[in-house]
Write a protein that holds these residues in place. Structure first.
Motif, short mmCIF file in Angstrom:
data_model
loop_
_atom_site.label_atom_id
_atom_site.label_comp_id
_atom_site.label_asym_id
_atom_site.label_seq_id
_atom_site.Cartn_x
_atom_site.Cartn_y
_atom_site.Cartn_z
N PHE A 65 0.71 -1.20 -0.55
CA PHE A 65 0.04 0.29 0.21
C PHE A 65 1.20 1.41 -0.02
O PHE A 65 0.40 1.69 -0.71
N ALA A 66 2.08 1.34 0.92
CA ALA A 66 2.78 2.54 1.04
C ALA A 66 4.19 2.25 -0.35
O ALA A 66 4.39 3.55 -0.30
N GLN A 67 3.32 1.13 -1.46
CA GLN A 67 4.58 1.96 -2.51
C GLN A 67 5.67 1.11 -2.35
O GLN A 67 6.68 1.86 -3.09
N HIS A 68 6.41 0.33 -1.63
CA HIS A 68 7.88 0.83 -0.92
C HIS A 68 8.25 -0.68 -1.54
O HIS A 68 9.47 -0.71 -1.92
N TRP A 69 7.49 -1.10 -1.56
CA TRP A 69 7.33 -3.04 -2.27
C TRP A 69 6.20 -2.99 -3.04
O TRP A 69 5.08 -2.44 -3.19
N THR A 70 6.42 -4.08 -4.79
CA THR A 70 6.06 -4.60 -5.07
C THR A 70 5.48 -6.06 -5.58
O THR A 70 6.78 -6.47 -5.19
N GLU A 415 7.48 13.14 2.93
CA GLU A 415 8.24 12.49 2.57
C GLU A 415 9.54 11.80 2.13
O GLU A 415 9.60 10.53 2.21
N GLN A 416 10.07 12.71 3.00
CA GLN A 416 10.97 11.63 4.20
C GLN A 416 10.88 11.08 5.03
O GLN A 416 11.65 9.74 5.20
N ALA A 417 9.52 11.04 5.87
CA ALA A 417 9.17 9.58 6.80
C ALA A 417 8.29 8.63 5.83
O ALA A 417 8.92 7.14 6.11
N LEU A 440 1.11 9.68 -3.59
CA LEU A 440 1.27 8.53 -4.29
C LEU A 440 0.09 7.90 -5.49
O LEU A 440 -1.51 8.79 -5.48
N VAL A 441 0.07 7.42 -6.30
CA VAL A 441 -1.09 6.89 -7.23
C VAL A 441 -1.14 5.76 -7.52
O VAL A 441 -0.95 5.09 -7.41
N ALA A 442 -2.96 6.04 -7.81
CA ALA A 442 -3.45 4.02 -7.61
C ALA A 442 -2.67 3.51 -8.99
O ALA A 442 -2.56 4.82 -10.20
N PRO A 443 -2.54 2.11 -9.19
CA PRO A 443 -2.07 1.98 -11.09
C PRO A 443 -3.55 2.17 -11.38
O PRO A 443 -4.43 2.30 -11.00
N VAL A 454 -5.40 4.67 -3.67
CA VAL A 454 -4.29 4.20 -2.92
C VAL A 454 -5.86 4.06 -1.71
O VAL A 454 -6.49 5.52 -1.39
N PRO A 455 -6.14 2.70 -1.30
CA PRO A 455 -6.97 2.96 0.07
C PRO A 455 -6.75 3.56 1.31
O PRO A 455 -5.21 3.62 1.57
#
Length: 493
Positions: A65-70, A415-417, A440-443, A454-455
């Motif tokens: 959800f945080a778009q750190h990973w996919t 952004e830094q957090a 963040l943008v939903a795909p 994004v939820p």
């Protein structure tokens, strides 16, 4: 006749002696009727940390959800389809059954302990307060994930088999009161659970810092809710005056072991499973690349000297993108693949970002927003293994320096957090929901239920709709519909 009397006497004696023995046969020594409070506490702590640390897509999808990973192949959760694997149901069940229920039982066991001396009473009160702090933390996670939840009627199946859902804001107000009482009951001149406490080994002074840091976290969480802004300011200032975390040594952590089943859950999810499911997401990697962020080699392995993120929710071959590392035992990896990597639920980096935010909100917490912002970034870089030279070089960049970085304070801190909360997906997601940064943008291929967003929350468990329908329907109406896009009471921006 005399022989008969003697025989009857012997038999009577035998049966009277065996009554207790026969009764003892009904007691299964391997399944004790009463479990020690310390064991219940330890089990609840382990389950809580596992829940917050795991990246198992059946229970914890917050890094996505945080778009750190996919994800590389199975893309449901990256596309915000959390019903395919009933993620809300699992999350709900773990929080209520495996954490809060054990804490409730531990509280009852300690409450029944008999004390003789004043010192024993102090230790008992400390134990109860520690349990209560974990209760409060756990309920904030549930509220901040779902919104309205069962609270006053929760964990009492006898009287309330179908518990009502309480208003989320009302729950928060009560949690603040409970937190104040728990803090008042803590006395750091005495012990608590000792080694049975996996987090602070019974050190009450550390639990006091945790309590105040949790208070700060809760205060900042509700800061934008108009009717709670004054309370937010008061609670944040009280927390700082009483003493919050001042270094990474204060972090609320659990130390995992080198062998399963007590390794960090990431080791099971990413290494022993032999799976290649997760890679770096392009939004975070691109941001870090643009800042020449020194944490890139600490977060991800490189691809021929470069850090490459996979387009979010697009899928792709594992070897083409940066990741936490190759699950193969002889492959390159970062700290995330170490079985003994500690788990965190509240840390110093987080506290410093909250303090930066508090200053910008006009709270009297001491220092400047820039100082706290710099402290947070410094803490994060050093925690992951960077050097002070890395810190200095990074912070003087115009794109990073607080006075020159792009945007409002919410953008700078947000952004830094987002970068600093790496491997703490829940906190990164919550920070995004509160501050609306990063953007963040939903795909494009997101599940229809996400409504191209994004939820903002988890939908309620499917089982609640089935087994607790009337209360579920009332809760859904109260929050404005049971949707991923429904904002929580504190998410007003």
């Amino acid at each position: 006749m005399k022989k008969i009397i003697i025989l009857i006497s012997i038999l009577s004696f035998t049966f009277s002696c065996n009554d207790d023995g026969l009764a003892d046969l009904n007691n299964d020594t391997k399944r004790p009727v009463t479990v020690p409070a310390g064991a219940l506490l330890g089990n609840a702590q382990k389950n809580l940390f596992d829940q917050m640390v795991s990246t198992n897509v059946n229970t914890n999808v917050f890094r996505l959800f945080a778009q750190h990973w996919t994800e590389t192949t199975y893309l449901d959760e990256s596309r915000y389809d959390i019903l395919q694997r009933n993620v809300p149901d699992r999350n709900w069940r773990v929080m209520y059954r495996d954490i809060l229920r054990d804490l409730q039982e531990a509280y009852l066991v300690v409450s029944d302990e008999q004390t003789v001396t004043a010192g024993e009473l102090k230790i008992k009160n400390n134990k109860l307060a520690v349990i209560e702090l974990l209760n409060i933390y756990s309920y904030t996670i549930l509220v901040d994930t779902f919104g309205n939840i069962p609270y006053t009627e929760a964990l009492n199946a006898t009287d309330y088999p179908n518990p009502k859902y309480d208003d989320a804001k009302t729950i928060y107000l009560d949690l603040f009161l409970r937190l104040e009482n728990a803090i008042a009951d803590l006395d750091d001149s005495f012990d608590s659970f000792g080694a049975e406490d996996f987090v602070y080994q019974g050190d009450v002074a550390s639990w006091l810092k945790f309590a105040n840091s949790l208070k700060l976290r809760m205060a900042i969480t509700v800061a934008d809710e108009p009717t709670m802004s004054a309370l937010s300011k008061t609670k944040a200032e009280e927390a700082v005056t009483a003493g919050v975390f001042t270094s990474n040594n204060d972090n609320a952590k659990i130390v995992y072991l080198a062998t399963q089943p007590n390794t960090n859950p990431l080791y099971e999810d990413l290494v022993s499973s032999g799976r290649y499911d997760f890679v770096a997401a392009e939004p975070l990697v691109n941001k870090m690349n643009s800042l020449s962020d020194p944490r890139r080699p600490l977060y991800y392995i490189d691809i021929a000297g470069s850090y490459i993120g996979c387009p979010y929710a697009a899928g792709g071959d594992f070897e083409n993108y940066s990741s936490a590392g190759d699950p193969a035992s002889n492959g390159p990896f970062t700290r995330l693949l170490e079985p003994t990597l500690e788990g965190l639920i509240l840390d110093y980096t987080e506290v410093e970002f909250y303090l930066a935010e508090a200053v910008e909100r006009g709270y009297a917490v001491g220092g400047t927003a820039e100082t706290h912002y710099n402290n947070a970034i410094t803490s994060s870089i050093l925690y992951w293994g960077g050097s002070m030279s890395d810190v200095t070089t990074y912070l003087i960049q115009p794109t990073v320096a607080y006075t020159t970085a792009t945007g409002t304070w919410k953008q700078k801190i947000g952004e830094q957090a987002w970068i600093g909360y790496y491997n703490r997906g829940y906190e990164a997601w919550t920070s995004y929901r509160r501050l609306d940064f990063p953007a963040l943008v939903a795909p494009a291929n997101a599940a229809a239920a996400a409504e191209n967003q994004v939820p903002k929350r988890f939908t309620y468990p499917v089982l609640e709709q089935t087994l607790n329908g009337s209360n579920y329907n009332a809760a859904s109406t109260a929050i404005g519909n049971d949707k991923l896009s429904t904002k929580l009471f504190w998410d007003v921006n």
